[in-house]
Design a protein around this motif. Structure first.
Motif, PDB file in Angstrom:
ATOM      1  N   GLU A  61       0.871  -1.174   0.000  1.00  0.00           N
ATOM      2  CA  GLU A  61       0.000   0.000   0.000  1.00  0.00           C
ATOM      3  C   GLU A  61       0.907   1.223   0.000  1.00  0.00           C
ATOM      4  OE1 GLU A  61      -3.598   2.123   2.526  1.00  0.00           O
ATOM      5  OE2 GLU A  61      -3.079   0.034   2.912  1.00  0.00           O
ATOM      6  N   VAL A 120      -4.037   2.808  -1.815  1.00  0.00           N
ATOM      7  CA  VAL A 120      -4.945   1.745  -1.383  1.00  0.00           C
ATOM      8  C   VAL A 120      -4.176   0.431  -1.434  1.00  0.00           C
ATOM      9  CG1 VAL A 120      -7.032   2.937  -2.163  1.00  0.00           C
ATOM     10  CG2 VAL A 120      -5.818   1.429  -3.740  1.00  0.00           C
ATOM     11  N   THR A 161      -2.768  -2.769  -2.681  1.00  0.00           N
ATOM     12  CA  THR A 161      -2.576  -3.120  -4.088  1.00  0.00           C
ATOM     13  C   THR A 161      -1.815  -4.430  -4.197  1.00  0.00           C
ATOM     14  OG1 THR A 161      -2.491  -0.770  -4.641  1.00  0.00           O
ATOM     15  CG2 THR A 161      -1.601  -2.293  -6.273  1.00  0.00           C
ATOM     16  N   ARG A 185      -3.524  -4.606  -9.175  1.00  0.00           N
ATOM     17  CA  ARG A 185      -4.939  -4.747  -8.830  1.00  0.00           C
ATOM     18  C   ARG A 185      -5.198  -4.113  -7.467  1.00  0.00           C
ATOM     19  NH1 ARG A 185      -3.459  -9.888 -10.240  1.00  0.00           N
ATOM     20  NH2 ARG A 185      -3.532 -10.538  -8.077  1.00  0.00           N
ATOM     21  N   SER A 186      -6.246  -3.319  -7.412  1.00  0.00           N
ATOM     22  CA  SER A 186      -6.723  -2.781  -6.139  1.00  0.00           C
ATOM     23  C   SER A 186      -8.250  -2.793  -6.198  1.00  0.00           C
ATOM     24  CB  SER A 186      -6.206  -1.359  -5.905  1.00  0.00           C
ATOM     25  OG  SER A 186      -6.839  -0.446  -6.773  1.00  0.00           O
ATOM     26  N   GLU A 187      -8.850  -2.376  -5.119  1.00  0.00           N
ATOM     27  CA  GLU A 187     -10.311  -2.344  -5.073  1.00  0.00           C
ATOM     28  C   GLU A 187     -10.876  -1.363  -6.100  1.00  0.00           C
ATOM     29  OE1 GLU A 187     -13.394  -0.770  -1.822  1.00  0.00           O
ATOM     30  OE2 GLU A 187     -12.140  -2.430  -1.110  1.00  0.00           O
ATOM     31  N   LYS A 188     -10.126  -0.299  -6.379  1.00  0.00           N
ATOM     32  CA  LYS A 188     -10.616   0.753  -7.259  1.00  0.00           C
ATOM     33  C   LYS A 188     -10.135   0.653  -8.702  1.00  0.00           C
ATOM     34  CE  LYS A 188     -10.915   4.114  -3.555  1.00  0.00           C
ATOM     35  NZ  LYS A 188     -10.681   5.489  -3.167  1.00  0.00           N
ATOM     36  N   THR A 199      -7.713  -1.730 -11.759  1.00  0.00           N
ATOM     37  CA  THR A 199      -6.874  -2.826 -12.232  1.00  0.00           C
ATOM     38  C   THR A 199      -6.245  -2.391 -13.542  1.00  0.00           C
ATOM     39  OG1 THR A 199      -8.236  -4.521 -11.201  1.00  0.00           O
ATOM     40  CG2 THR A 199      -6.831  -5.218 -13.016  1.00  0.00           C
TER      41      THR A 199
END
Length: 162
Positions: free
Chosen positions: A8, A84, A86, A98-101, A103
């Motif tokens: 992160e 965030v 990652t 890739r992260s929640e928000k 890719t």
């Protein structure tokens, strides 16, 4: 090479990486714009337009201080999107982030240039900054593998000192 890491980035890391990439991207502008303003100021002074000439000379002196501030301000706008948790998956062919928000994935062949710094690998396509990977996300062994893989895209002329 095939490894996955979780990290992160901190706001300071993101701002630093973006600021370095933008400075490298607009390096010529950082020198040419103030020089242009100074020359134009002298020309207007010689033509007798004192107010405009002095204004341009003052602008030439102020711009080198304002531009870095402006770059940091632009970089800070990206912090919420990039700071965030990652996951990075790195292979011989490229990497995926890739992260929640967000890719993203890129093949190494996409990049026309990679600038290796002590803290980051900065990626460029046709002199446009397109991304970065933080060295701190990787073990020293993984860093060495990435340096070896990316070495064809870097050169001493293109390297950017910290």
């Amino acid at each position: 090479m095939d490894f996955t890491v979780e990290y992160e980035p901190t706001p300071d890391q993101v701002v630093d990486a973006i600021e370095r990439a933008l400075k490298h991207q607009i390096k010529a502008l950082l020198w040419l714009f103030p020089a242009f303003l100074a020359v134009a100021g002298v020309v207007f002074l010689l033509l007798g337009t004192i107010g405009l000439g002095l204004g341009l000379l003052v602008a030439a002196a102020v711009v080198p201080f304002v531009m870095p501030w402006s770059l940091r301000r632009a970089a800070r706008k990206q912090v919420p999107h990039l700071c965030v948790p990652t996951t990075l998956h790195v292979t011989d062919d490229g990497y995926e982030s890739r992260s929640e928000k967000l890719t993203t994935s890129a093949r190494w062949s996409l990049f026309s240039r990679v600038v290796a710094t002590p803290d980051f690998w900065l990626f460029f396509v046709n002199n446009q900054a397109t991304g970065f990977l933080p060295r701190k996300a990787f073990t020293p062994e993984q860093q060495a593998e990435l340096d070896a893989r990316l070495s064809p895209l870097t050169s001493p002329r293109k390297a950017f000192a910290a």
